[in-house]
Design an enzyme around this catalytic site. Structure first.
Site, PDB file in Angstrom:
ATOM      1  CB  CYS B 150      -0.938  -0.019   1.198  1.00  0.00           C
ATOM      2  SG  CYS B 150      -1.892  -1.542   1.244  1.00  0.00           S
ATOM      3  CG  HIS B 283      -2.069   4.204   5.055  1.00  0.00           C
ATOM      4  ND1 HIS B 283      -2.099   4.250   3.682  1.00  0.00           N
ATOM      5  CD2 HIS B 283      -2.098   2.881   5.381  1.00  0.00           C
ATOM      6  CE1 HIS B 283      -2.143   3.013   3.204  1.00  0.00           C
ATOM      7  NE2 HIS B 283      -2.158   2.168   4.218  1.00  0.00           N
ATOM      8  CG  HIS B 318      -6.555   0.675   1.666  1.00  0.00           C
ATOM      9  ND1 HIS B 318      -5.608   1.127   0.770  1.00  0.00           N
ATOM     10  CD2 HIS B 318      -5.857   0.143   2.711  1.00  0.00           C
ATOM     11  CE1 HIS B 318      -4.402   0.869   1.240  1.00  0.00           C
ATOM     12  NE2 HIS B 318      -4.522   0.285   2.418  1.00  0.00           N
TER      13      HIS B 318
END
Lengths: 235, 391
Positions: B150, B283, B318
């Site tokens: 990620c 994040h 996400h």
């Protein structure tokens, strides 16, 4: 941009080891050796057994490169970075994992396998095992033994981002039809480079990234990583 | 250190300025940056019940999927998504160095091939993204892909900025992409990381993440090249840092040691003290451990100062390897408009987040915004973006 090569380690179909042990390097065809953790580590490493071939081969080759540079033992975490070039990465684990998804309509999906379905997961394992806290990522480029990982490693040292950099390739064979587009020889090959090697270790030679874009090893142009290992070991 | 010291005053005095001269993106919230930004500001979410594949056996039924993304001739959905991405981008110089970023590329085609359906195998490879984009844009070289879970696109931007700063590239196109696929959905479900309801970043009742999909493209140029090309900057990449936790491969370090190091490195590169940062694009996945870890790291860096922090993942989900690129594109909008978006999904901030996060858009003053991303493998990346300064 200049750095010295101080460690080389590999696992190939031919053998595994590191340059200062006098091992011969060659990429070969055929299966990669089965790697037992006892061969690599004195201490217990329970999670090693659970890893797929891609992770085991990569961690083993990094371990050999660190040993070659006399940096395999550590007491405090170190600002070393790792950049790995791979073609299909962990595709084998992807296939194994997706089998567990299909088997029972998703209810049997394996979290243990899923954790390794990223090509950089093994770098997290390597970071823990070897206490390395620098940048760590995977690159995918058209030429499987190309110099992108080396360029980025030299750039990281030039920018002062890491004290040492490990770079190299890690590829394993995959079943048909996934092998159809594969050009990479199976195996892992890693180098450790440093801006200022410690006095106790004799570098294999000096890498230089010239402004023209050319990378030289000991003042002559370098074309790929296979050539680099050959020229380092010929010295 | 002066809180507004610039790059020229830092110890890296010889490195070149890195400008972002174009940015585009597609998320489930909109087909372009402008629409996505407006919907984000108004607190809308694209997280919906998943219809793309069966979800009855998973711990969540929700994700942010882009509407009408159709596969064609056995190709992965990455192909139509990339087509959509570049419809609003100005021509890219052919000599651009292409750095793509993806965690799983055309993983939908692995699903299809294993289910006996027609699927182009070559789309599964991580390098497929750079192959498609370079061909589509007529770039001279294919470039390469970066994969780091990620944090993939944040690292791609850091590497691109580094190459320009060092004078090793004049133009870098960073293009990032990832899909919502059953492969990843089932995996995060198996890890008990999915939220049974649309995700609630930094909320006391957060239960996990909601997956999203998207693509973003950001064009980076040296100041001289941007001037030569007559491309006004949208903003600057003034600092970057990447660091590993070296503690666990799927869970973040509880003390946030890797993220803290990445942020400190990015500030050092920028020649800035933490006081210069106006806001943080976190994040902010909505998992119990990620959000707590991030706030721990932020407290270590920013001390008692309550800096505005937001997460876009309650709105766009996400986006895995594309998350960082999507968030940088949004952050440029925030810097330019002096307004940060609300953290969509937030209702009751966790006690550690009180005074940091908001359910409403907030005005900000200052020229610098920090973005942060973390991923499997214990990898963390931070970028410091600077407000555009027209010559």
């Amino acid at each position: 941009m200049i750095a010295s090569v101080t460690g080389i380690g590999w696992v190939t179909a031919t053998n595994m080891g590191c340059a200062r042990d006098g091992d011969e390097f060659a990429f070969g065809e055929g299966p990669l050796p089965n790697i037992e953790h006892e061969r690599l580590f004195e201490e217990p490493y329970p999670s090693f057994r659970r890893m797929g071939e891609y992770s085991k081969v990569g961690i083993a080759a990094i371990s050999f490169a660190l040993k070659d540079a006399e940096m395999d033992r550590w007491a405090h975490k170190r600002n070393i970075g790792v950049i790995v070039s791979t073609e299909y990465g962990c595709l084998g684990i992807d296939l194994n994992y997706y089998e567990t998804v299909m088997r029972e309509g998703g209810t049997g999906a394996s979290p243990a396998l899923f954790a390794y379905t990223l090509s950089n997961s093994f770098l997290g394992e390597a970071a823990i095992r070897f206490g390395i806290t620098g940048k760590a990522f995977v690159v995918n480029e058209p030429c499987p033994l190309g110099l992108t990982c080396l360029r980025l490693a030299l750039g990281s040292i030039a920018l002062g981002e890491c004290d040492q950099m490990i770079f190299g390739v890690n590829n394993v064979k995959h079943p048909p039809p996934f092998d159809a587009f594969s050009k990479a020889p199976p195996g892992a090959l890693f180098f450790l480079i440093e801006k200022s090697p410690s006095e106790g270790i004799a570098p294999y030679g000096e890498l230089r990234w010239k402004k023209s874009g050319v990378i030289e090893f000991e003042k002559s142009e370098l074309r790929d990583l296979s050539e680099l290992v050959g020229r380092c070991m010929a010295r | 250190m002066n809180s507004k010291q610039t790059n020229q005053n830092s110890e890296f005095h010889s490195i070149r300025e890195v400008q972002i001269t174009d940015a585009t993106m597609v998320t489930a919230l909109g087909d372009n940056l402008r629409d996505s930004w407006q919907r984000l500001l108004s607190g809308k979410t694209a997280v919906r019940r998943v219809t793309r594949f069966p979800v009855e056996n998973y711990s969540s039924k929700y994700a942010a999927c882009i509407a009408d993304l159709k596969r064609c001739d056995g190709g992965s959905m990455i192909r139509p998504l990339l087509d959509r991405l570049f419809t609003e981008m100005a021509p890219v110089p052919p000599d651009s160095l292409l750095i793509t970023a993806t965690a799983k590329a055309g993983i939908d085609n692995l699903e299809k091939s294993q289910s006996g359906k027609p699927a182009k195998i070559e789309d599964i490879s991580l390098s497929s993204i750079s192959r498609f984009v370079s061909r589509k844009l007529g770039l001279i070289e294919q470039g390469f892909n970066i994969s780091a879970a990620c944090a993939s696109s944040a690292i791609a931007l850091a590497q691109g900025a580094g190459l320009i700063a060092l004078g090793r590239a004049d133009v870098v196109l960073v293009c990032c992409i990832d899909l919502v696929a059953e492969f990843t959905f089932s995996g995060f479900s198996a890890l008990k990381a999915l939220s049974p309801v649309p995700c609630k970043p930094f909320d006391r009742d957060r239960q996990g993440l909601s997956l999203g999909e998207g693509a973003a493209a950001l064009l980076l140029m040296s100041r001289d090249r941007a001037k030569q090309e007559n491309r006004p900057p949208l903003g600057n990449v003034v600092g970057w840092g990447v660091a590993s936790d070296a503690t666990h491969i799927t869970a973040p370090d509880k003390e946030g040691c890797g993220l803290e190091q990445a942020i400190l490195s990015s500030l050092k590169r920028a020649g800035l003290a933490s006081e210069a940062v106006a806001a943080v694009s976190a994040h902010g996945t909505g998992t119990v451990y990620n959000d707590l870890m991030e706030l721990t790291a932020f407290r270590k860096v920013f001390g008692k100062r309550r800096i505005p922090v937001y997460s876009v993942k309650g709105a766009v989900g996400h986006c895995l390897g594309a998350a960082g690129g999507v968030e940088v594109a949004m952050a440029l909008q925030a810097l330019s408009s002096k307004e940060i978006p609300p953290t969509v999904g937030l209702t009751h901030p966790m006690s550690e987040a009180k005074g940091w996060v908001s359910r409403e858009p907030l005005s900000i003053s200052g020229d610098y915004l920090l973005t942060a991303n973390s991923g499997f493998g214990g990898i963390n990346a931070a970028l410091v973006l600077g407000k555009e300064q027209q010559a």
